[in-house]
Write a protein that holds these residues in place. Structure first.
Motif, PDB file in Angstrom:
ATOM      1  N   THR A  84      -6.196   3.614  -1.733  1.00 42.62           N
ATOM      2  CA  THR A  84      -4.948   4.126  -2.294  1.00 42.62           C
ATOM      3  C   THR A  84      -4.853   3.834  -3.790  1.00 42.62           C
ATOM      4  O   THR A  84      -4.429   4.688  -4.580  1.00 42.62           O
ATOM      5  N   CYS A  85      -5.257   2.622  -4.175  1.00 42.48           N
ATOM      6  CA  CYS A  85      -5.240   2.265  -5.598  1.00 42.48           C
ATOM      7  C   CYS A  85      -6.187   3.148  -6.399  1.00 42.48           C
ATOM      8  O   CYS A  85      -5.869   3.584  -7.518  1.00 42.48           O
ATOM      9  N   ILE A  86      -7.363   3.423  -5.838  1.00 43.13           N
ATOM     10  CA  ILE A  86      -8.328   4.301  -6.516  1.00 43.13           C
ATOM     11  C   ILE A  86      -7.758   5.707  -6.642  1.00 43.13           C
ATOM     12  O   ILE A  86      -7.849   6.349  -7.689  1.00 43.13           O
ATOM     13  N   ARG A  87      -7.129   6.184  -5.579  1.00 45.53           N
ATOM     14  CA  ARG A  87      -6.551   7.527  -5.589  1.00 45.53           C
ATOM     15  C   ARG A  87      -5.434   7.646  -6.611  1.00 45.53           C
ATOM     16  O   ARG A  87      -5.316   8.665  -7.303  1.00 45.53           O
ATOM     17  N   MET A  88      -4.604   6.605  -6.723  1.00 46.31           N
ATOM     18  CA  MET A  88      -3.456   6.635  -7.634  1.00 46.31           C
ATOM     19  C   MET A  88      -3.834   6.180  -9.051  1.00 46.31           C
ATOM     20  O   MET A  88      -2.971   6.135  -9.931  1.00 46.31           O
TER      21      MET A  88
ATOM     22  N   ARG B  82       0.833  -1.213   0.000  1.00 44.44           N
ATOM     23  CA  ARG B  82       0.000   0.000   0.000  1.00 44.44           C
ATOM     24  C   ARG B  82       0.865   1.260   0.000  1.00 44.44           C
ATOM     25  O   ARG B  82       0.612   2.207  -0.751  1.00 44.44           O
ATOM     26  N   PHE B  83       1.909   1.267   0.807  1.00 49.14           N
ATOM     27  CA  PHE B  83       2.806   2.423   0.864  1.00 49.14           C
ATOM     28  C   PHE B  83       3.536   2.625  -0.464  1.00 49.14           C
ATOM     29  O   PHE B  83       3.665   3.754  -0.962  1.00 49.14           O
ATOM     30  N   LEU B  84       3.998   1.536  -1.069  1.00 50.11           N
ATOM     31  CA  LEU B  84       4.742   1.656  -2.326  1.00 50.11           C
ATOM     32  C   LEU B  84       3.835   2.100  -3.474  1.00 50.11           C
ATOM     33  O   LEU B  84       4.275   2.822  -4.373  1.00 50.11           O
ATOM     34  N   ILE B  85       2.586   1.664  -3.455  1.00 54.73           N
ATOM     35  CA  ILE B  85       1.627   2.151  -4.469  1.00 54.73           C
ATOM     36  C   ILE B  85       1.445   3.658  -4.318  1.00 54.73           C
ATOM     37  O   ILE B  85       1.409   4.402  -5.299  1.00 54.73           O
ATOM     38  N   ARG B  86       1.339   4.115  -3.083  1.00 54.85           N
ATOM     39  CA  ARG B  86       1.207   5.562  -2.834  1.00 54.85           C
ATOM     40  C   ARG B  86       2.451   6.322  -3.296  1.00 54.85           C
ATOM     41  O   ARG B  86       2.375   7.499  -3.672  1.00 54.85           O
ATOM     42  N   CYS B  87       3.615   5.638  -3.299  1.00 56.76           N
ATOM     43  CA  CYS B  87       4.863   6.254  -3.777  1.00 56.76           C
ATOM     44  C   CYS B  87       4.949   6.274  -5.294  1.00 56.76           C
ATOM     45  O   CYS B  87       5.894   6.861  -5.849  1.00 56.76           O
ATOM     46  N   GLY B  88       4.004   5.621  -5.978  1.00 54.84           N
ATOM     47  CA  GLY B  88       4.003   5.626  -7.434  1.00 54.84           C
ATOM     48  C   GLY B  88       4.515   4.349  -8.067  1.00 54.84           C
ATOM     49  O   GLY B  88       4.682   4.288  -9.285  1.00 54.84           O
ATOM     50  N   MET B  89       4.750   3.307  -7.270  1.00 57.97           N
ATOM     51  CA  MET B  89       5.214   2.042  -7.820  1.00 57.97           C
ATOM     52  C   MET B  89       4.033   1.199  -8.294  1.00 57.97           C
ATOM     53  O   MET B  89       2.879   1.413  -7.883  1.00 57.97           O
ATOM     54  N   ILE B  90       4.322   0.233  -9.159  1.00 59.69           N
ATOM     55  CA  ILE B  90       3.311  -0.707  -9.661  1.00 59.69           C
ATOM     56  C   ILE B  90       3.518  -2.030  -8.937  1.00 59.69           C
ATOM     57  O   ILE B  90       4.597  -2.629  -9.009  1.00 59.69           O
ATOM     58  N   VAL B  91       2.513  -2.486  -8.215  1.00 64.86           N
ATOM     59  CA  VAL B  91       2.598  -3.756  -7.480  1.00 64.86           C
ATOM     60  C   VAL B  91       1.852  -4.812  -8.291  1.00 64.86           C
ATOM     61  O   VAL B  91       0.638  -4.740  -8.452  1.00 64.86           O
ATOM     62  N   HIS B  92       2.586  -5.786  -8.800  1.00 63.41           N
ATOM     63  CA  HIS B  92       1.967  -6.841  -9.618  1.00 63.41           C
ATOM     64  C   HIS B  92       1.201  -7.836  -8.755  1.00 63.41           C
ATOM     65  O   HIS B  92       0.089  -8.246  -9.108  1.00 63.41           O
ATOM     66  N   GLU B  93       1.801  -8.243  -7.661  1.00 61.39           N
ATOM     67  CA  GLU B  93       1.175  -9.280  -6.828  1.00 61.39           C
ATOM     68  C   GLU B  93       1.626  -9.124  -5.385  1.00 61.39           C
ATOM     69  O   GLU B  93       2.781  -8.775  -5.109  1.00 61.39           O
ATOM     70  N   ILE B  94       0.701  -9.391  -4.461  1.00 62.83           N
ATOM     71  CA  ILE B  94       1.008  -9.398  -3.030  1.00 62.83           C
ATOM     72  C   ILE B  94       0.831 -10.827  -2.525  1.00 62.83           C
ATOM     73  O   ILE B  94      -0.294 -11.279  -2.279  1.00 62.83           O
ATOM     74  N   GLY B  95       1.928 -11.544  -2.433  1.00 61.52           N
ATOM     75  CA  GLY B  95       1.873 -12.869  -1.825  1.00 61.52           C
ATOM     76  C   GLY B  95       2.007 -12.735  -0.322  1.00 61.52           C
ATOM     77  O   GLY B  95       2.795 -11.918   0.178  1.00 61.52           O
ATOM     78  N   ILE B  96       1.250 -13.511   0.426  1.00 61.99           N
ATOM     79  CA  ILE B  96       1.280 -13.427   1.890  1.00 61.99           C
ATOM     80  C   ILE B  96       0.998 -14.818   2.456  1.00 61.99           C
ATOM     81  O   ILE B  96       0.063 -15.502   2.009  1.00 61.99           O
ATOM     82  N   PRO B  97       1.795 -15.303   3.411  1.00 65.90           N
ATOM     83  CA  PRO B  97       1.592 -16.661   3.932  1.00 65.90           C
ATOM     84  C   PRO B  97       0.218 -16.862   4.580  1.00 65.90           C
ATOM     85  O   PRO B  97      -0.395 -17.912   4.426  1.00 65.90           O
ATOM     86  N   TYR B  98      -0.241 -15.851   5.305  1.00 68.11           N
ATOM     87  CA  TYR B  98      -1.525 -15.967   6.006  1.00 68.11           C
ATOM     88  C   TYR B  98      -2.030 -14.559   6.291  1.00 68.11           C
ATOM     89  O   TYR B  98      -1.250 -13.649   6.552  1.00 68.11           O
ATOM     90  N   MET B  99      -3.331 -14.384   6.234  1.00 63.66           N
ATOM     91  CA  MET B  99      -3.894 -13.074   6.541  1.00 63.66           C
ATOM     92  C   MET B  99      -5.202 -13.223   7.285  1.00 63.66           C
ATOM     93  O   MET B  99      -6.137 -13.868   6.799  1.00 63.66           O
TER      94      MET B  99
END
Length: 464
Positions: free
Chosen positions: A362-366, A330-347
């Motif tokens: 954040t994605c909507i804003r950017m 989320r922070f990196l998207i706000r910085c202007g980066m493109i996040v292809h995938e968020i892998g996470i062991p458990y949520m």
């Protein structure tokens, strides 16, 4: 299998294995945070080798953790070696005199059904030192959940508030009837119930978050864990709690169900945007109107301009390791980066609901697509997706870093974000410093290659 969060954000679930450190690694930062504690890891020689190699045994510093190695007889005969643990704990009391001894149960103690919970109360009564039992073993999803297990066990030892909620409010109001130092101190805070923050952070980072809330007239009554075990905060009915890390869902559940606390569901204070949203979720609960947060956030973004110019438009792929992935993405998207995938062991989707909502906003804003979120990702599938997407950076566990580098993909170890200071307004620069280091290295290598090529061509042109 997938869970719809809303019309646009979907969490998928694969069936991959967990590629992560052992959760007993939490000892490395918790023994430094809780200054009067001693950690005793009950396991086999393999656990001891891990502690020695991964954490580093600082012999001269005499770290406040040790191994209780199970012998073959303990394992094959399934013995509950009470006398052996008693002998070790008496020695620890004599040499270190800690305020608490924390037993860390490993995989072996789970498999042989070693009754640590049954032995601890008896031994605690005999030696006169509190003994906590935390099953921080490799059966968890991620190594950061070791801290979650320890804090959940510690929450049971937190004292109850001295007064019920109604009487506490009356006591606070009565302070204003008499001139005293307590009145002067309370003047700068709003009249609100107790607020306890949970999550292990370095003392200077915890102080920064305390000051941020203090500037909004919110007083933090305590932290779990406290810097000393003897200073554990009071928890009970009417006490509000809020987490600072996304891997503490077990602690949150314990605080709600066992201690009857009120959980404030908020995004996590990682990055300027996350810190502002975290404060904006806490203040309304106590009837406090925020002020100056927008200007504070803008000043931080302005100070990060040199980093933002470097990361803007770059792509990143999270393979999943430490459960910080959604907040960092989320922070990196706000910085202007493109996040292809968020892998996470458990949520835990309930505990991270506010963070997921902020990710969507954040994605909507950017004006960028919401990235794919994959729980328990299959690494084989991820490698295929990496080959197709060719991201500028992959944030991954240590096991996959070198193979990806050999295939031309720049990597960053996710474990570095666990040990770095990444919380609050002031530490956003540290996050971007970690992110941009491999990008800058790759850029320098490309410049060096172009320079070498130019020199080679010039050499050929000058030759007779």
């Amino acid at each position: 299998m997938s869970l719809r969060i809303d019309k646009t954000l979907t969490v998928e679930c694969e069936t991959g294995n967990y590629h992560t450190f052992c959760p007993i690694s939490c000892v490395s930062w918790l023994y430094q945070k809780i200054e009067d504690s001693f950690f005793l890891v009950v396991g086999t020689k393999t656990c001891g080798y891990f502690l020695q190699n991964a954490l580093g045994v600082m012999i001269f510093a005499e770290p406040r953790y040790a191994m209780a190695e199970l012998e073959e007889g303990d394992i094959s005969a399934q013995l509950n070696d009470y006398e052996g643990l008693k002998r070790l704990c008496i020695r620890i009391r004599k040499d270190r005199d800690p305020s608490v001894i924390i037993w860390i149960g490993t995989c072996t103690t789970e498999i042989i059904k070693m009754d640590l919970e049954g032995m601890a109360p008896k031994l605690e009564w005999e030696i006169g030192i509190p003994i906590l039992v935390a099953r921080a073993n490799g059966l968890d999803y991620a190594f950061t959940q070791g801290e979650d297990t320890v804090l959940a066990a510690m929450a049971h030892r937190c004292p109850e508030p001295e007064f019920p909620l109604r009487e506490r409010k009356k006591t606070i109001q009565n302070v204003f009837a008499f001139p005293s130092r307590e009145k002067d101190e309370l003047d700068e805070y709003a009249n609100h119930p107790s607020l306890v923050l949970f999550g292990s952070l370095p003392s200077n980072v915890a102080s920064q978050l305390n000051l941020e809330l203090r500037s909004q007239s919110i007083k933090v009554s305590g932290w779990l864990p406290a810097q000393r075990y003897t200073d554990l905060p009071s928890l009970g009915d009417g006490v509000y709690v809020c987490g600072v890390n996304p891997f503490l869902s077990r602690t949150a559940t314990t605080l709600i169900r066992r201690k009857k606390c009120e959980l404030i569901g908020a995004p996590f204070p990682i990055g300027p945007d996350g810190t502002r949203a975290w404060i904006e979720k806490i203040c309304p609960v106590f009837g406090v109107e925020t002020h100056g947060l927008e200007e504070r956030e803008e000043r931080i973004w302005e100070s990060l301009k040199d980093y933002l110019d470097l990361v803007r438009g770059k792509s990143v792929f999270f393979m999943g390791d430490n459960l910080l992935e959604v907040s960092l993405a989320r922070f990196l998207i706000r910085c202007g980066m493109i996040v292809h995938e968020i892998g996470i062991p458990y949520m835990d989707k309930r505990y991270q609901a506010a963070e997921l909502a902020l990710l969507r906003d954040t994605c909507i804003r950017m004006c960028v697509p919401i990235p794919r979120i994959v729980e328990k990702p299959d690494n084989s599938n991820q490698i295929r997706r990496l080959r197709e997407l060719q991201p500028d950076l992959a944030i991954t566990g240590m096991a996959h870093a070198n193979p990806l580098e050999a295939r031309g993909i720049s990597t960053k170890w996710s474990v570095e974000f666990t040990f770095a200071q990444i919380h609050g307004f002031a530490n956003a620069r540290d996050v971007l410093e970690l992110i941009t280091r491999p990008l800058r290295r790759q850029r320098n290598l490309e410049d060096l290659g172009r320079t070498a090529l130019v020199r080679k061509n010039n050499k050929f042109e000058m030759a007779p």
